[in-house]
Design a protein around this motif. Structure first.
Motif, PDB file in Angstrom:
ATOM      1  N   MET A  82       0.844  -1.195   0.000  1.00 32.96           N
ATOM      2  CA  MET A  82       0.000   0.000   0.000  1.00 32.96           C
ATOM      3  C   MET A  82       0.875   1.239   0.000  1.00 32.96           C
ATOM      4  N   GLU A  83       0.473   2.156  -0.782  1.00 35.50           N
ATOM      5  CA  GLU A  83       1.234   3.399  -0.860  1.00 35.50           C
ATOM      6  C   GLU A  83       0.297   4.548  -0.521  1.00 35.50           C
ATOM      7  N   LEU A  84       0.606   5.225   0.498  1.00 30.95           N
ATOM      8  CA  LEU A  84      -0.201   6.376   0.874  1.00 30.95           C
ATOM      9  C   LEU A  84       0.134   7.532  -0.055  1.00 30.95           C
ATOM     10  N   GLY A  85      -0.814   7.870  -0.833  1.00 36.47           N
ATOM     11  CA  GLY A  85      -0.564   8.930  -1.814  1.00 36.47           C
ATOM     12  C   GLY A  85      -0.884  10.308  -1.313  1.00 36.47           C
ATOM     13  N   LEU A  86      -0.531  10.545  -0.132  1.00 41.65           N
ATOM     14  CA  LEU A  86      -0.808  11.873   0.431  1.00 41.65           C
ATOM     15  C   LEU A  86       0.278  12.832   0.009  1.00 41.65           C
ATOM     16  N   SER A  87      -0.121  13.884  -0.563  1.00 47.31           N
ATOM     17  CA  SER A  87       0.847  14.908  -0.947  1.00 47.31           C
ATOM     18  C   SER A  87       0.213  16.265  -0.764  1.00 47.31           C
ATOM     19  N   LEU A  88       0.654  16.929   0.231  1.00 48.04           N
ATOM     20  CA  LEU A  88       0.160  18.277   0.520  1.00 48.04           C
ATOM     21  C   LEU A  88       1.126  19.323   0.025  1.00 48.04           C
ATOM     22  N   GLY A  89       1.943  18.920  -0.857  1.00 49.05           N
ATOM     23  CA  GLY A  89       2.900  19.877  -1.380  1.00 49.05           C
ATOM     24  C   GLY A  89       4.244  19.671  -0.747  1.00 49.05           C
ATOM     25  N   ASP A  90       5.207  20.151  -1.459  1.00 46.24           N
ATOM     26  CA  ASP A  90       6.547  20.004  -0.948  1.00 46.24           C
ATOM     27  C   ASP A  90       6.757  20.906   0.252  1.00 46.24           C
ATOM     28  N   ALA A  91       7.325  20.281   1.225  1.00 46.98           N
ATOM     29  CA  ALA A  91       7.511  21.054   2.452  1.00 46.98           C
ATOM     30  C   ALA A  91       8.429  22.226   2.244  1.00 46.98           C
ATOM     31  N   ASN A  92       9.341  22.065   1.348  1.00 45.48           N
ATOM     32  CA  ASN A  92      10.292  23.157   1.164  1.00 45.48           C
ATOM     33  C   ASN A  92       9.612  24.376   0.560  1.00 45.48           C
ATOM     34  N   THR A 104       0.093  25.675   9.268  1.00 48.11           N
ATOM     35  CA  THR A 104      -0.541  24.416   9.650  1.00 48.11           C
ATOM     36  C   THR A 104      -0.315  23.341   8.608  1.00 48.11           C
ATOM     37  N   LEU A 105      -0.455  23.746   7.360  1.00 45.51           N
ATOM     38  CA  LEU A 105      -0.238  22.778   6.284  1.00 45.51           C
ATOM     39  C   LEU A 105       1.208  22.316   6.243  1.00 45.51           C
ATOM     40  N   THR A 106       2.092  23.222   6.531  1.00 42.98           N
ATOM     41  CA  THR A 106       3.498  22.834   6.549  1.00 42.98           C
ATOM     42  C   THR A 106       3.763  21.814   7.644  1.00 42.98           C
ATOM     43  N   ASP A 107       3.217  22.091   8.792  1.00 47.04           N
ATOM     44  CA  ASP A 107       3.391  21.132   9.885  1.00 47.04           C
ATOM     45  C   ASP A 107       2.757  19.785   9.539  1.00 47.04           C
ATOM     46  N   GLU A 108       1.584  19.872   8.969  1.00 47.31           N
ATOM     47  CA  GLU A 108       0.900  18.632   8.617  1.00 47.31           C
ATOM     48  C   GLU A 108       1.682  17.878   7.549  1.00 47.31           C
ATOM     49  N   ASN A 109       2.192  18.610   6.618  1.00 50.08           N
ATOM     50  CA  ASN A 109       2.963  17.976   5.565  1.00 50.08           C
ATOM     51  C   ASN A 109       4.219  17.324   6.129  1.00 50.08           C
ATOM     52  N   ARG A 110       4.828  18.038   7.022  1.00 46.75           N
ATOM     53  CA  ARG A 110       6.027  17.475   7.644  1.00 46.75           C
ATOM     54  C   ARG A 110       5.684  16.206   8.424  1.00 46.75           C
ATOM     55  N   LYS A 158       6.927  12.379   7.588  1.00 44.22           N
ATOM     56  CA  LYS A 158       7.569  11.533   8.597  1.00 44.22           C
ATOM     57  C   LYS A 158       6.816  10.221   8.733  1.00 44.22           C
ATOM     58  N   GLU A 159       5.533  10.323   8.724  1.00 45.18           N
ATOM     59  CA  GLU A 159       4.719   9.119   8.832  1.00 45.18           C
ATOM     60  C   GLU A 159       4.938   8.213   7.634  1.00 45.18           C
ATOM     61  N   LEU A 160       5.032   8.821   6.481  1.00 41.48           N
ATOM     62  CA  LEU A 160       5.258   8.038   5.272  1.00 41.48           C
ATOM     63  C   LEU A 160       6.597   7.322   5.321  1.00 41.48           C
ATOM     64  N   GLN A 161       7.576   8.016   5.816  1.00 47.46           N
ATOM     65  CA  GLN A 161       8.884   7.366   5.946  1.00 47.46           C
ATOM     66  C   GLN A 161       8.816   6.186   6.908  1.00 47.46           C
ATOM     67  N   GLU A 162       8.080   6.383   7.958  1.00 45.69           N
ATOM     68  CA  GLU A 162       7.953   5.291   8.912  1.00 45.69           C
ATOM     69  C   GLU A 162       7.220   4.110   8.288  1.00 45.69           C
ATOM     70  N   LEU A 163       6.200   4.420   7.528  1.00 44.43           N
ATOM     71  CA  LEU A 163       5.449   3.337   6.894  1.00 44.43           C
ATOM     72  C   LEU A 163       6.306   2.613   5.855  1.00 44.43           C
ATOM     73  N   ARG A 164       7.089   3.394   5.137  1.00 43.87           N
ATOM     74  CA  ARG A 164       7.961   2.753   4.158  1.00 43.87           C
ATOM     75  C   ARG A 164       9.003   1.877   4.850  1.00 43.87           C
ATOM     76  N   ALA A 181       1.235   6.517  13.234  1.00 45.34           N
ATOM     77  CA  ALA A 181       0.355   6.074  12.162  1.00 45.34           C
ATOM     78  C   ALA A 181      -1.047   5.811  12.681  1.00 45.34           C
ATOM     79  N   THR A 182      -1.145   5.193  13.802  1.00 48.08           N
ATOM     80  CA  THR A 182      -2.480   4.875  14.287  1.00 48.08           C
ATOM     81  C   THR A 182      -3.240   6.111  14.704  1.00 48.08           C
ATOM     82  N   THR A 183      -2.582   6.964  15.389  1.00 54.36           N
ATOM     83  CA  THR A 183      -3.309   8.152  15.832  1.00 54.36           C
ATOM     84  C   THR A 183      -3.687   9.029  14.667  1.00 54.36           C
ATOM     85  N   ALA A 184      -2.860   9.024  13.694  1.00 52.46           N
ATOM     86  CA  ALA A 184      -3.158   9.907  12.572  1.00 52.46           C
ATOM     87  C   ALA A 184      -4.342   9.403  11.772  1.00 52.46           C
ATOM     88  N   THR A 185      -4.608   8.168  11.800  1.00 49.87           N
ATOM     89  CA  THR A 185      -5.677   7.647  10.963  1.00 49.87           C
ATOM     90  C   THR A 185      -6.970   7.416  11.718  1.00 49.87           C
TER      91      THR A 185
END
Length: 374
Positions: free
Chosen positions: A1-11, A267-273, A277-283, A331-335
């Motif tokens: 499974m690949e979480l396709g969440l992309s809120l934009g590049d954090a940079n 807020t979006l930046t924090d969420e994206n960050r 991080k969550e995505l990295q953990e899942l990967r 991951a659990t809390t976020a979902t």
DNA sequence: GCCCGGCGGTGATTTACGTCA
DNA sequence: GGTGACGTAAATCACCGCCGG
């Protein structure tokens, strides 16, 4: 499974400047609906539709005492009063004026009359007495109101030394647009003694204009004329007041939007960050555990009313991730929680905070996320 | 208490632009 | 399509009250 969440590049999203570079051009105000709105004015003005003619007429009325009490077309059956009742015109206003001259001659004689006391005592608010008498017909409700409101002229603050550029508009040509063409014509008063009093609207006048502005941000010629009559101002002054009010309301709204966007961006930046991080953990989890694919699918749903994003799992009975032997609390809390961190401003134009006179209301009384938000 | 400079609020003007007849 | 009248937005000026030093 690949979480396709992309809120934009954090940079890039971490730089809110891009949002606000064109600050002045981004925000559209709510004037359009004002134009479309059929305003609830009930006026019977026996004058032509052309604004210029209207203003010219009123100027003629003000300057011509011979029409006093004979104009039957003027009873202004006006429903201009705002929903919020205005304070009654003060009855204990001081009757003494700052200006020296109380006759109409000061108005026409002030232009180019530098150094004379009459010029210094000019009252830009003052209408000729004929103008007051002319509308004081007992047949008109508005007339009686204006009789009272005429007292407002007494509390208009005429203070200080005036703007030289005001000279022509404060002079005899005080009612119409032609003043534009000759705006700097009186700047040739070299001695600098051509001092004008700068208009300062009284609190009552300002309050009345504010109430009118709440009702409609733009004025048609009749409304402008009626307001000018009621406030004992020149139509041009009412027009200018509304222009400035629109501009400054828009500016305030822009500032509010800017702050709101800034918070949204943060807020979006924090969420994206956090999601990265969550995505990295899942990967990482995926590579370390081949049973990773058995995780329940996560779907994000957005409440159409409050635009909050809540995540749900398709398999409600799915075992917790901890069954895999790895602690993935993020991951659990976020979902499983309502994501208050995701701003409501995804289509922010529909929900952004509004600067006065706009109001922010939740139009859906049955909305059920209020407690969750709090 | 008085003076002075900075600042914000606000009335007014100018310019540019869009719309309409 | 060109043109003038008209309305508005945007930018700006200038006055004035307030406030801190």
């Amino acid at each position: 499974m690949e979480l396709g969440l992309s809120l934009g590049d954090a940079n890039t999203s971490s730089s809110p400047k891009s949002f606000f570079l064109s600050k002045k051009k981004v925000i559209s105000t709510c004037n359009d609906h004002e134009k479309k709105k059929n305003l609830g004015f009930c006026m019977a003005l026996g004058i032509n539709s052309s604004s210029e003619r209207v203003e010219q007429d009123i100027e003629d009325e003000e300057n011509n005492t011979s029409e006093e009490g004979t104009n039957n077309t003027l009873p202004v059956q006006l429903d201009l009063l705002p929903l919020v009742p205005l304070p009654n015109p003060p009855t204990n206003l001081p009757q003494s004026h700052h200006w020296s001259s109380d006759n109409g001659s000061s108005e026409n004689g002030s232009s180019g009359n530098g150094g004379l006391p009459a010029a210094r005592g000019f009252d830009v608010n003052r209408l000729p007495a004929a103008g007051m008498d002319e509308v004081s017909s007992p047949n008109s409700v508005a007339s009686s109101f204006r009789m009272d409101f005429g007292l407002f002229k007494s509390c208009v603050n005429i203070v200080g030394v005036g703007n030289k550029r005001n000279s022509e508009s404060a002079g005899g040509n005080d009612g119409g647009e032609p003043e534009r063409a000759s705006s700097r014509a009186s700047d040739d008063d070299e001695n600098g003694a051509n001092t004008r009093k700068k208009l300062r609207l009284s609190k009552e006048q300002s309050a009345y204009l504010e109430e009118s502005f709440k009702e409609h941000h733009t004025l048609n010629p009749k409304q402008k004329l009626a307001l000018a009559k009621q406030l004992s101002l020149r139509p041009r002054q009412v027009e200018v007041w509304f222009q400035n009010r629109r501009a400054r309301t828009k500016l305030k709204q822009t500032e509010v939007d800017c702050e709101y966007l800034k918070r949204c961006c943060e807020t979006l930046t924090d969420e994206n960050r956090r999601l990265h991080k969550e995505l990295q953990e899942l990967r990482a989890l995926k590579t370390s555990n081949p049973f990773y694919m058995q995780l329940p699918a996560t779907t994000l749903t957005m409440c159409p009313s409050c635009e909050r994003v809540a995540s749900t799992t398709s398999a409600a009975t799915a075992p917790p991730i901890t069954a895999l032997g790895t602690t993935t609390t993020t991951a659990t809390t976020a979902t499983t929680t309502t994501s208050d961190s995701i701003p409501k401003a995804i289509p922010f134009l529909n929900s952004r905070p509004r600067f006065f006179p706009f109001t922010t209301t939740n139009n859906n009384p049955n909305h059920s996320h209020q407690s969750a938000a709090s």
